[in-house]
Design a protein around this motif. Structure first.
Motif, mmCIF file in Angstrom:
data_model
loop_
_atom_site.group_PDB
_atom_site.id
_atom_site.type_symbol
_atom_site.label_atom_id
_atom_site.label_comp_id
_atom_site.label_asym_id
_atom_site.label_seq_id
_atom_site.Cartn_x
_atom_site.Cartn_y
_atom_site.Cartn_z
ATOM 1 N N ASP A 116 0.825 -1.218 0.000
ATOM 2 C CA ASP A 116 0.000 0.000 0.000
ATOM 3 C C ASP A 116 0.853 1.261 0.000
ATOM 4 O O ASP A 116 0.388 2.340 0.330
ATOM 5 C CB ASP A 116 -0.932 0.005 1.220
ATOM 6 C CG ASP A 116 -1.967 1.127 1.151
ATOM 7 O OD1 ASP A 116 -2.467 1.397 0.038
ATOM 8 O OD2 ASP A 116 -2.249 1.743 2.194
ATOM 9 N N SER A 117 2.128 1.129 -0.371
ATOM 10 C CA SER A 117 3.015 2.296 -0.312
ATOM 11 C C SER A 117 2.679 3.311 -1.391
ATOM 12 O O SER A 117 2.205 2.967 -2.479
ATOM 13 C CB SER A 117 4.480 1.855 -0.428
ATOM 14 O OG SER A 117 4.704 1.073 -1.592
ATOM 15 N N ARG A 118 2.927 4.569 -1.087
ATOM 16 C CA ARG A 118 2.661 5.683 -2.009
ATOM 17 C C ARG A 118 3.994 6.361 -2.336
ATOM 18 O O ARG A 118 4.738 6.740 -1.433
ATOM 19 C CB ARG A 118 1.710 6.698 -1.367
ATOM 20 C CG ARG A 118 0.444 6.094 -0.748
ATOM 21 C CD ARG A 118 -0.552 5.636 -1.780
ATOM 22 N NE ARG A 118 -1.717 5.021 -1.164
ATOM 23 C CZ ARG A 118 -2.820 5.680 -0.820
ATOM 24 N NH1 ARG A 118 -2.896 6.988 -1.011
ATOM 25 N NH2 ARG A 118 -3.843 5.042 -0.291
ATOM 26 N N TRP A 119 4.240 6.567 -3.639
ATOM 27 C CA TRP A 119 5.527 7.060 -4.099
ATOM 28 C C TRP A 119 5.377 8.293 -4.973
ATOM 29 O O TRP A 119 4.323 8.549 -5.544
ATOM 30 C CB TRP A 119 6.247 5.970 -4.905
ATOM 31 C CG TRP A 119 6.556 4.742 -4.127
ATOM 32 C CD1 TRP A 119 5.705 3.703 -3.850
ATOM 33 C CD2 TRP A 119 7.796 4.402 -3.501
ATOM 34 N NE1 TRP A 119 6.340 2.750 -3.093
ATOM 35 C CE2 TRP A 119 7.627 3.151 -2.876
ATOM 36 C CE3 TRP A 119 9.035 5.037 -3.430
ATOM 37 C CZ2 TRP A 119 8.649 2.522 -2.173
ATOM 38 C CZ3 TRP A 119 10.059 4.414 -2.740
ATOM 39 C CH2 TRP A 119 9.862 3.169 -2.115
ATOM 40 N N LYS A 143 5.057 15.102 -9.104
ATOM 41 C CA LYS A 143 4.549 14.084 -10.013
ATOM 42 C C LYS A 143 4.867 14.526 -11.435
ATOM 43 O O LYS A 143 5.209 15.696 -11.674
ATOM 44 C CB LYS A 143 3.037 13.894 -9.844
ATOM 45 C CG LYS A 143 2.199 15.090 -10.264
ATOM 46 C CD LYS A 143 0.714 14.791 -10.111
ATOM 47 C CE LYS A 143 -0.143 15.981 -10.560
ATOM 48 N NZ LYS A 143 -1.599 15.677 -10.425
ATOM 49 N N PRO A 146 -2.671 12.099 -0.347
ATOM 50 C CA PRO A 146 -2.142 10.815 -0.808
ATOM 51 C C PRO A 146 -2.592 10.433 -2.219
ATOM 52 O O PRO A 146 -1.925 9.632 -2.867
ATOM 53 C CB PRO A 146 -2.694 9.821 0.223
ATOM 54 C CG PRO A 146 -3.038 10.638 1.410
ATOM 55 C CD PRO A 146 -3.452 11.980 0.889
ATOM 56 N N SER A 147 -3.713 11.006 -2.675
ATOM 57 C CA SER A 147 -4.209 10.654 -4.011
ATOM 58 C C SER A 147 -3.265 11.111 -5.117
ATOM 59 O O SER A 147 -3.350 10.635 -6.251
ATOM 60 C CB SER A 147 -5.598 11.262 -4.234
ATOM 61 O OG SER A 147 -5.525 12.685 -4.309
ATOM 62 N N TRP A 173 -0.047 10.705 -4.924
ATOM 63 C CA TRP A 173 1.078 9.771 -4.877
ATOM 64 C C TRP A 173 0.668 8.462 -5.533
ATOM 65 O O TRP A 173 -0.509 8.105 -5.551
ATOM 66 C CB TRP A 173 1.517 9.555 -3.432
ATOM 67 C CG TRP A 173 2.032 10.808 -2.771
ATOM 68 C CD1 TRP A 173 1.302 11.936 -2.466
ATOM 69 C CD2 TRP A 173 3.362 11.076 -2.354
ATOM 70 N NE1 TRP A 173 2.101 12.876 -1.889
ATOM 71 C CE2 TRP A 173 3.377 12.381 -1.802
ATOM 72 C CE3 TRP A 173 4.539 10.345 -2.372
ATOM 73 C CZ2 TRP A 173 4.531 12.965 -1.290
ATOM 74 C CZ3 TRP A 173 5.693 10.919 -1.851
ATOM 75 C CH2 TRP A 173 5.683 12.214 -1.317
ATOM 76 N N VAL A 174 1.631 7.729 -6.078
ATOM 77 C CA VAL A 174 1.321 6.571 -6.924
ATOM 78 C C VAL A 174 2.104 5.337 -6.449
ATOM 79 O O VAL A 174 2.877 5.404 -5.493
ATOM 80 C CB VAL A 174 1.673 6.883 -8.390
ATOM 81 C CG1 VAL A 174 0.793 8.019 -8.923
ATOM 82 C CG2 VAL A 174 3.158 7.264 -8.528
ATOM 83 N N ASP A 175 1.902 4.207 -7.140
ATOM 84 C CA ASP A 175 2.666 3.024 -6.762
ATOM 85 C C ASP A 175 4.090 3.123 -7.309
ATOM 86 O O ASP A 175 4.415 4.003 -8.104
ATOM 87 C CB ASP A 175 1.971 1.742 -7.214
ATOM 88 C CG ASP A 175 1.841 1.597 -8.723
ATOM 89 O OD1 ASP A 175 2.695 2.131 -9.467
ATOM 90 O OD2 ASP A 175 0.901 0.924 -9.176
ATOM 91 N N TYR A 182 -3.792 9.130 5.765
ATOM 92 C CA TYR A 182 -3.109 7.924 5.263
ATOM 93 C C TYR A 182 -1.916 7.617 6.153
ATOM 94 O O TYR A 182 -1.202 8.517 6.599
ATOM 95 C CB TYR A 182 -2.613 8.152 3.828
ATOM 96 C CG TYR A 182 -1.579 7.148 3.370
ATOM 97 C CD1 TYR A 182 -1.951 5.877 2.949
ATOM 98 C CD2 TYR A 182 -0.225 7.464 3.387
ATOM 99 C CE1 TYR A 182 -0.997 4.943 2.545
ATOM 100 C CE2 TYR A 182 0.739 6.541 2.988
ATOM 101 C CZ TYR A 182 0.342 5.287 2.563
ATOM 102 O OH TYR A 182 1.287 4.374 2.168
ATOM 103 N N SER A 227 1.442 4.853 6.239
ATOM 104 C CA SER A 227 2.196 3.792 5.577
ATOM 105 C C SER A 227 2.415 2.592 6.488
ATOM 106 O O SER A 227 2.799 1.512 6.020
ATOM 107 C CB SER A 227 3.558 4.325 5.134
ATOM 108 O OG SER A 227 4.323 4.700 6.270
#
Length: 204
Positions: free
Chosen positions: A15-18, A37, A51-52, A54-56, A90, A92
């Motif tokens: 479920d990490s956000r990058w 981004k 958090p939206s 941020w991506v995988d 959110y 992590s």
């Protein structure tokens, strides 16, 4: 950044956000690290509090390799807790420990790093906690699964060594280099809950 190493870590954090980050010069010769981004081929600033945006890992790695070197590296969102929009909360589930300015050019701990800090590092390594070298090359970062006790503050100082420790209750991100320190295991460990309190007591 070592994308192969980071990918191994990312697989353990489903479920990490990058995002990617870009270095920005600040007063006093310091460097700021701003998350971005990639949008329409351009880097666009994003916040820690959404958090939206941020991506995988795979998407962020693609941003990094297609941004014409304008991005400096990859960043991992540790937590997001915007007070004005609780729906975007959110976590992590990770704890991050920063130890600033503790390494020499040879990658060894400097002589002024005190015994308590060395003991904390030794304990974490005994629990198979992942350590990497920071983007500056002079600091360390450790990552493990867990939550920080509320009574433990984020900033710490132990004589000449200082840093931060934070978890998903904060609104923070960390840079991830994949520059492994001293053959650290490529594992996001989940040690006993009391470990973080023990470490905080050593760090002061």
């Amino acid at each position: 950044p070592r994308l192969d190493i980071i990918q191994t870590l990312a697989k353990q954090m489903p479920d990490s956000r990058w995002a990617v980050w870009q270095s920005v010069p600040r007063e006093g010769g310091k460097t700021g690290k701003i998350p971005h981004k990639l949008s329409a081929g351009k880097l666009v600033k994003i916040g820690h509090d959404d958090p939206s945006q941020w991506v995988d890992f795979d998407i962020a790695a693609h941003w990094l390799t297609t941004s014409d070197s304008k991005a400096s590296g990859l960043g991992l969102l540790i937590g997001s807790n915007p007070k004005n929009n609780p729906s975007l909360t959110y976590s992590s589930g990770l704890i991050a420990l920063d130890i600033d300015g503790c390494l020499g050019s040879d990658g060894e701990l400097l002589n002024n790093v005190g015994g308590d800090v060395r003991a904390a590092i030794k304990i974490l390594r005994e629990h198979s906690v992942y350590f990497e070298v920071s983007p500056s090359g002079s600091g360390l970062r450790a990552l493990w699964k867990g939550t920080k006790p509320q009574e433990v503050g984020e900033r710490w100082k132990n004589f000449e060594t200082s840093g931060e420790i934070y978890d998903g209750s904060s609104t923070r991100f960390v840079t991830i280099t994949g520059n492994v320190w001293k053959n650290s295991p490529l594992v996001i460990a989940e040690p006993k809950e009391s470990l973080t309190m023990d470490i905080a007591e050593y760090l002061g």
